[in-house]
Design a protein around this motif. Sequence first.
Motif, short mmCIF file in Angstrom:
data_model
loop_
_atom_site.label_atom_id
_atom_site.label_comp_id
_atom_site.label_asym_id
_atom_site.label_seq_id
_atom_site.Cartn_x
_atom_site.Cartn_y
_atom_site.Cartn_z
N TYR A 33 10.64 -67.34 120.17
CA TYR A 33 11.08 -67.14 121.56
C TYR A 33 10.26 -68.01 122.52
O TYR A 33 10.76 -68.97 123.09
CB TYR A 33 10.93 -65.67 121.96
N ALA B 222 14.32 -67.65 129.80
CA ALA B 222 15.56 -68.38 130.08
C ALA B 222 15.30 -69.86 130.38
O ALA B 222 16.23 -70.66 130.38
CB ALA B 222 16.30 -67.74 131.25
N LEU C 102 15.67 -68.65 119.47
CA LEU C 102 16.55 -68.74 120.62
C LEU C 102 16.53 -70.20 121.09
O LEU C 102 15.47 -70.74 121.43
CB LEU C 102 16.07 -67.81 121.73
N ARG D 242 19.00 -73.63 123.00
CA ARG D 242 20.14 -74.00 123.84
C ARG D 242 21.12 -74.81 123.01
O ARG D 242 20.80 -75.89 122.51
CB ARG D 242 19.67 -74.80 125.05
N ARG E 147 19.77 -71.86 132.47
CA ARG E 147 19.17 -70.52 132.38
C ARG E 147 19.70 -69.76 131.16
O ARG E 147 19.68 -70.28 130.05
CB ARG E 147 19.38 -69.75 133.68
N HIS E 148 20.15 -68.53 131.34
CA HIS E 148 20.48 -67.69 130.20
C HIS E 148 21.84 -68.00 129.59
O HIS E 148 22.19 -67.45 128.54
CB HIS E 148 20.43 -66.22 130.61
N ARG E 149 22.62 -68.89 130.23
CA ARG E 149 23.91 -69.27 129.65
C ARG E 149 23.72 -70.43 128.67
O ARG E 149 22.85 -71.26 128.83
CB ARG E 149 24.88 -69.68 130.76
N LEU F 168 22.89 -70.28 125.47
CA LEU F 168 21.86 -70.07 124.45
C LEU F 168 22.47 -69.41 123.22
O LEU F 168 23.44 -68.64 123.32
CB LEU F 168 20.73 -69.20 125.00
N TRP G 62 21.53 -64.98 124.66
CA TRP G 62 20.78 -64.18 125.63
C TRP G 62 21.07 -62.69 125.43
O TRP G 62 20.16 -61.87 125.44
CB TRP G 62 21.12 -64.60 127.05
N ARG G 63 22.34 -62.35 125.24
CA ARG G 63 22.70 -60.95 125.02
C ARG G 63 22.04 -60.42 123.75
O ARG G 63 21.49 -59.31 123.75
CB ARG G 63 24.23 -60.81 124.92
N MET H 118 18.15 -60.10 124.29
CA MET H 118 17.78 -58.96 125.13
C MET H 118 17.97 -57.64 124.38
O MET H 118 17.19 -56.70 124.55
CB MET H 118 18.60 -58.96 126.42
#
Length: 351
Positions: A91, A101, A135, A137, A144-146, A148, A196-197, A200
């Motif tokens: 991470y 992110a 994690l 990209r 950011r968090h999109r 990934l 990201w989902r 988390m």
Amino acid sequence: MRREWERELGSGGWIGLGWECAEGAYGNRVGSLTQQVVWAEEYARVRAPGRVGHIGENLLAPTLIAAGDEAQRRRFLPAIARGEELWCQGYSEPEAGSDLAGLRTVAVRDGGGYRVSGQKIWTSLAGEADWCFVLARTDPGERRHRGLSFLLVPMDQPGRIEVRPIRQMSGTAEFNEVFFDGARAPHVVGGEGAGWRVAMGLLARERGVSTLVQQIGFAAELAAVVAAAVRGGAVRDPVLREQLVRQWAELRVMRWNALRTLGAAGDAGAPSVAKLLWGGWHQRLGELAMRVRGAAAALGPVDWSARAPYELDALQRLFLFTRADTLYGGSDEIQRNIIAERVLGLPRLER
């Protein structure tokens, strides 16, 4: 020896008691929440060997059960349950620690999988792990968090993955830097772009029964500090005595909080509250371990035949290691932001 011990636990079905799956589906027993707590606390109380399978058993496996496909569960869960495969977590990065992110590691499609390039840091067990969940990209056009994805990467890729231990001021090297240079990642969990989902969801499972187990170790460390205060006479100091009592009381509060929130599905703030409580408490215990010994805390048994003038004792290591307690696993500042935004509904921090 600890890997052998993992296999011994696996042969008895003692890995994966908390997995939400059919009894024995992957070679594991399934226990109720109460049974999980009893097993974990008794394991810690008898000072059984430290677990090296924690990341696979308690982080990856529940994530695969919730977000993976059946082929991934069949491939990885039995090996974890048998204690045969160890995992590490990819991470944090040098420029994206608590701000996950902002990571820069990228992955590009290569046939049915991906090729990963980038750097991760503070990776526990990287030198011993067989696999790493990373994690990265996968859509460079997103921010950011999109864009990934949550990838599963085999660590045995000479020339593609380099692991460098990070020597700490305590003299140990639990953490590592990991460099990926086009490393093969044959599996993506939850689909491309869902990283990201999935990540988390994994972090939400990071604390739970393990928090109660951790507190058994904390109690043993507190007892050692109290014993040092009694031996050296520091317990007669009313200020130090009050601090020792406060540490004991706060440890009890941590236990009650952990029991209260255990299994509380959907409580977004519970993991952050737990981390704030134990991180600060453990750091203060390290400071108290030095304070009760006075000037002698700066000394150690001299061994002139050794390469170093002396070795750290348990309480000195406790003090040095706990300097990081309010940083790793999500800094205190990040935990407070999570509580403010997700629980109290306060305005989000502007970036």
